[in-house]
Write a protein that holds these residues in place. Structure first.
Motif, PDB file in Angstrom:
ATOM      1  N   PHE A 155     -89.993  20.296 -18.901  1.00 13.57           N
ATOM      2  CA  PHE A 155     -90.062  21.216 -17.848  1.00 13.57           C
ATOM      3  C   PHE A 155     -89.387  20.802 -16.405  1.00 13.57           C
ATOM      4  CE2 PHE A 155     -92.886  22.707 -14.204  1.00 13.57           C
ATOM      5  CZ  PHE A 155     -92.431  24.124 -14.358  1.00 13.57           C
ATOM      6  N   HIS A 156     -89.919  19.401 -16.258  1.00 13.25           N
ATOM      7  CA  HIS A 156     -89.146  18.948 -14.831  1.00 13.25           C
ATOM      8  C   HIS A 156     -87.717  18.687 -14.953  1.00 13.25           C
ATOM      9  CE1 HIS A 156     -93.347  17.014 -13.436  1.00 13.25           C
ATOM     10  NE2 HIS A 156     -93.158  17.976 -13.315  1.00 13.25           N
ATOM     11  N   ASN A 157     -87.208  18.750 -16.190  1.00 13.70           N
ATOM     12  CA  ASN A 157     -85.808  18.683 -16.394  1.00 13.70           C
ATOM     13  C   ASN A 157     -85.079  19.988 -16.188  1.00 13.70           C
ATOM     14  OD1 ASN A 157     -83.292  17.295 -17.195  1.00 13.70           O
ATOM     15  ND2 ASN A 157     -83.286  18.418 -18.927  1.00 13.70           N
ATOM     16  N   ALA A 158     -85.983  21.076 -16.607  1.00  8.04           N
ATOM     17  CA  ALA A 158     -85.516  22.312 -16.266  1.00  8.04           C
ATOM     18  C   ALA A 158     -85.413  22.656 -14.996  1.00  8.04           C
ATOM     19  CB  ALA A 158     -86.175  23.394 -17.032  1.00  8.04           C
ATOM     20  N   CYS A 159     -86.633  22.281 -14.133  1.00  9.03           N
ATOM     21  CA  CYS A 159     -86.549  22.676 -12.820  1.00  9.03           C
ATOM     22  C   CYS A 159     -85.451  21.738 -11.829  1.00  9.03           C
ATOM     23  CB  CYS A 159     -87.855  22.101 -12.215  1.00  9.03           C
ATOM     24  SG  CYS A 159     -89.442  23.112 -12.685  1.00  9.03           S
ATOM     25  N   ASN A 160     -85.573  20.653 -12.640  1.00 12.49           N
ATOM     26  CA  ASN A 160     -84.258  19.833 -11.677  1.00 12.49           C
ATOM     27  C   ASN A 160     -82.754  20.683 -11.821  1.00 12.49           C
ATOM     28  OD1 ASN A 160     -83.123  17.371 -10.446  1.00 12.49           O
ATOM     29  ND2 ASN A 160     -81.913  17.006 -12.656  1.00 12.49           N
ATOM     30  N   SER A 161     -82.634  21.275 -13.075  1.00 11.93           N
ATOM     31  CA  SER A 161     -81.373  22.065 -13.115  1.00 11.93           C
ATOM     32  C   SER A 161     -81.188  23.235 -12.013  1.00 11.93           C
ATOM     33  CB  SER A 161     -81.058  22.581 -14.560  1.00 11.93           C
ATOM     34  OG  SER A 161     -82.242  23.541 -14.917  1.00 11.93           O
ATOM     35  N   ILE A 162     -82.520  23.650 -11.737  1.00  8.23           N
ATOM     36  CA  ILE A 162     -82.369  24.954 -10.798  1.00  8.23           C
ATOM     37  C   ILE A 162     -82.595  24.500  -9.510  1.00  8.23           C
ATOM     38  CG2 ILE A 162     -83.325  26.401 -12.486  1.00  8.23           C
ATOM     39  CD1 ILE A 162     -85.864  26.487 -11.258  1.00  8.23           C
ATOM     40  N   ALA A 163     -82.952  23.192  -9.171  1.00 11.82           N
ATOM     41  CA  ALA A 163     -83.459  22.472  -7.844  1.00 11.82           C
ATOM     42  C   ALA A 163     -82.291  22.872  -6.789  1.00 11.82           C
ATOM     43  CB  ALA A 163     -83.787  21.176  -7.987  1.00 11.82           C
ATOM     44  N   PRO A 164     -81.119  22.909  -6.986  1.00 15.04           N
ATOM     45  CA  PRO A 164     -79.980  23.086  -5.842  1.00 15.04           C
ATOM     46  C   PRO A 164     -80.374  24.491  -5.313  1.00 15.04           C
ATOM     47  CG  PRO A 164     -78.923  21.890  -7.684  1.00 15.04           C
ATOM     48  CD  PRO A 164     -80.353  22.431  -8.183  1.00 15.04           C
ATOM     49  N   LYS A 165     -80.645  25.525  -6.212  1.00 17.00           N
ATOM     50  CA  LYS A 165     -80.829  26.960  -5.875  1.00 17.00           C
ATOM     51  C   LYS A 165     -82.199  27.249  -5.086  1.00 17.00           C
ATOM     52  CE  LYS A 165     -77.926  28.547  -9.730  1.00 17.00           C
ATOM     53  NZ  LYS A 165     -77.665  29.191 -10.942  1.00 17.00           N
ATOM     54  N   LEU A 166     -82.969  26.380  -4.881  1.00 16.24           N
ATOM     55  CA  LEU A 166     -84.185  26.514  -4.183  1.00 16.24           C
ATOM     56  C   LEU A 166     -84.059  25.799  -2.805  1.00 16.24           C
ATOM     57  CD1 LEU A 166     -86.548  25.226  -7.005  1.00 16.24           C
ATOM     58  CD2 LEU A 166     -86.178  27.687  -6.338  1.00 16.24           C
ATOM     59  N   ALA A 167     -84.691  26.632  -2.122  1.00 21.10           N
ATOM     60  CA  ALA A 167     -84.799  26.193  -0.693  1.00 21.10           C
ATOM     61  C   ALA A 167     -85.361  24.784  -0.419  1.00 21.10           C
ATOM     62  CB  ALA A 167     -85.421  27.235   0.369  1.00 21.10           C
ATOM     63  N   ALA A 168     -85.050  23.889   0.411  1.00 22.17           N
ATOM     64  CA  ALA A 168     -85.566  22.588   0.723  1.00 22.17           C
ATOM     65  C   ALA A 168     -87.022  23.100   1.390  1.00 22.17           C
ATOM     66  CB  ALA A 168     -84.859  21.862   1.826  1.00 22.17           C
ATOM     67  N   THR A 169     -87.893  21.763   1.234  1.00 20.52           N
ATOM     68  CA  THR A 169     -89.339  22.130   1.616  1.00 20.52           C
ATOM     69  C   THR A 169     -89.299  21.702   3.253  1.00 20.52           C
ATOM     70  OG1 THR A 169     -89.684  19.904   0.883  1.00 20.52           O
ATOM     71  CG2 THR A 169     -90.181  21.506  -0.514  1.00 20.52           C
ATOM     72  N   SER A 170     -90.377  22.160   3.722  1.00 20.57           N
ATOM     73  CA  SER A 170     -90.517  21.896   5.296  1.00 20.57           C
ATOM     74  C   SER A 170     -91.109  20.517   5.532  1.00 20.57           C
ATOM     75  CB  SER A 170     -91.409  22.988   5.798  1.00 20.57           C
ATOM     76  OG  SER A 170     -91.047  24.323   5.879  1.00 20.57           O
ATOM     77  N   ASN A 171     -91.666  19.940   4.506  1.00 22.85           N
ATOM     78  CA  ASN A 171     -92.190  18.754   4.518  1.00 22.85           C
ATOM     79  C   ASN A 171     -92.029  17.984   3.167  1.00 22.85           C
ATOM     80  OD1 ASN A 171     -94.361  19.739   3.036  1.00 22.85           O
ATOM     81  ND2 ASN A 171     -95.927  19.261   4.370  1.00 22.85           N
ATOM     82  N   SER A 172     -92.285  16.725   3.128  1.00 20.78           N
ATOM     83  CA  SER A 172     -92.200  15.888   1.635  1.00 20.78           C
ATOM     84  C   SER A 172     -93.252  14.843   1.788  1.00 20.78           C
ATOM     85  CB  SER A 172     -90.548  15.219   1.942  1.00 20.78           C
ATOM     86  OG  SER A 172     -90.736  14.135   2.851  1.00 20.78           O
ATOM     87  N   ILE A 173     -93.315  14.205   0.549  1.00 16.51           N
ATOM     88  CA  ILE A 173     -94.131  13.265   0.293  1.00 16.51           C
ATOM     89  C   ILE A 173     -94.195  12.118   1.033  1.00 16.51           C
ATOM     90  CG2 ILE A 173     -92.806  12.076  -1.614  1.00 16.51           C
ATOM     91  CD1 ILE A 173     -95.212  11.299  -2.869  1.00 16.51           C
ATOM     92  N   LYS A 174     -92.697  11.726   1.785  1.00 13.53           N
ATOM     93  CA  LYS A 174     -92.322  10.753   2.588  1.00 13.53           C
ATOM     94  C   LYS A 174     -93.005  11.235   3.963  1.00 13.53           C
ATOM     95  CE  LYS A 174     -88.908   7.833   4.454  1.00 13.53           C
ATOM     96  NZ  LYS A 174     -87.441   7.538   4.541  1.00 13.53           N
TER      97      LYS A 174
END
Length: 260
Positions: free
Chosen positions: A157-176
């Motif tokens: 599932f995460h691999n599938a999400c990785n393939s579409i990640a470039p088409k998703l907007a960046a998050t306003s914040n992050s774990i860092k």
């Protein structure tokens, strides 16, 4: 308390407490008000609470006059704007996964005019989901084989999400970013009072958070590809379909409490 919302710990706690009381008292009213605002011609004839009672969120199953059902989550915790951001991202994720084996995995979020629909009155907010078909849940004590099977499924599932990640907007914040903000809060002289912890505990958490950030630098975390879809995998919020005697596939996922 969830760090990274952009407000002070004191004001966040006070606001969250007041809003949580509102959710507790007015949740069923909010479900009906949100559905009316959504504009569906079907009427709600019954509202039943199905909350897991492990957070301040309240979850309801609304039965409509045509016999169908929708699920509504009412919340006041954290930031409404991050809540909307999360759901916009999940909505886009569902669309991008439409022609994959994961097309029916995530519970569908109801939309209006091409955008995720949310109800908001500046203190509380609500969102609707299609009630997903549920399969079998894993037992509370899983076998080594189940652990390995689940790891493979989550990785796919995460691999599938990785393939579409470039088409998703960046998050306003992050774990860092959250960790940096959290460390700043822990450095304040009144942090023990704010978090309800002893100075010994505050020191331990501060050391751990600092070490976590050091590790992120050591592994050059900023250069890693980011998958802006993160789902928790509590046994109570996903189901599986057995495909053979000792194997299964992930079938459906619901209860969207955490995304980033």
């Amino acid at each position: 308390m969830k760090p990274g919302t952009g407000s002070s710990p004191q004001s966040e706690f006070a606001t969250s407490t007041a809003n949580s009381n509102r959710v507790a008292n007015d949740a069923q009213y909010i479900v009906r008000a949100a559905w009316l605002d959504y504009g569906d011609v079907r009427q709600i004839i019954a509202v039943d609470e199905v909350s897991a009672h492990v957070s301040t969120n309240r979850v309801f199953r609304a039965t409509l006059d045509d016999g169908s059902q929708v699920v509504c989550k009412v919340s006041s915790y954290g930031s409404y704007f991050l809540f909307v951001e999360d759901h916009d991202r999940l909505f886009k994720c569902q669309q991008l996964l439409a022609n994959t084996r994961w097309s029916n995995f995530l519970a569908t979020i109801l939309s209006k005019e091409g955008r995720v629909y949310t109800w908001y009155d500046e203190t509380c907010w609500a969102v609707f989901y299609v009630d997903v078909e549920r399969g079998e849940q894993l037992p509370k004590i899983v076998t080594d084989g189940d652990v390995q099977n689940l790891a493979r499924e989550i990785a796919e599932f995460h691999n599938a999400c990785n393939s579409i990640a470039p088409k998703l907007a960046a998050t306003s914040n992050s774990i860092k970013g959250d960790a940096i903000h959290f460390l700043d809060q822990l450095m304040q002289p009144n942090s023990g009072e704010v978090f309800g912890l002893s100075q010994t505990d505050i020191s331990a958490v501060r050391r751990s958070t600092h070490q976590f950030l050091v590790e992120l630098e050591d592994i050059t975390f900023d250069d890693w590809p980011k998958i802006p879809i993160l789902l928790d995998w509590n046994l109570g919020n996903f189901s599986v379909k057995r495909i053979e005697q000792n194997g299964f596939e992930l079938m459906s996922r619901w209860d969207y409490d955490w995304f980033r």
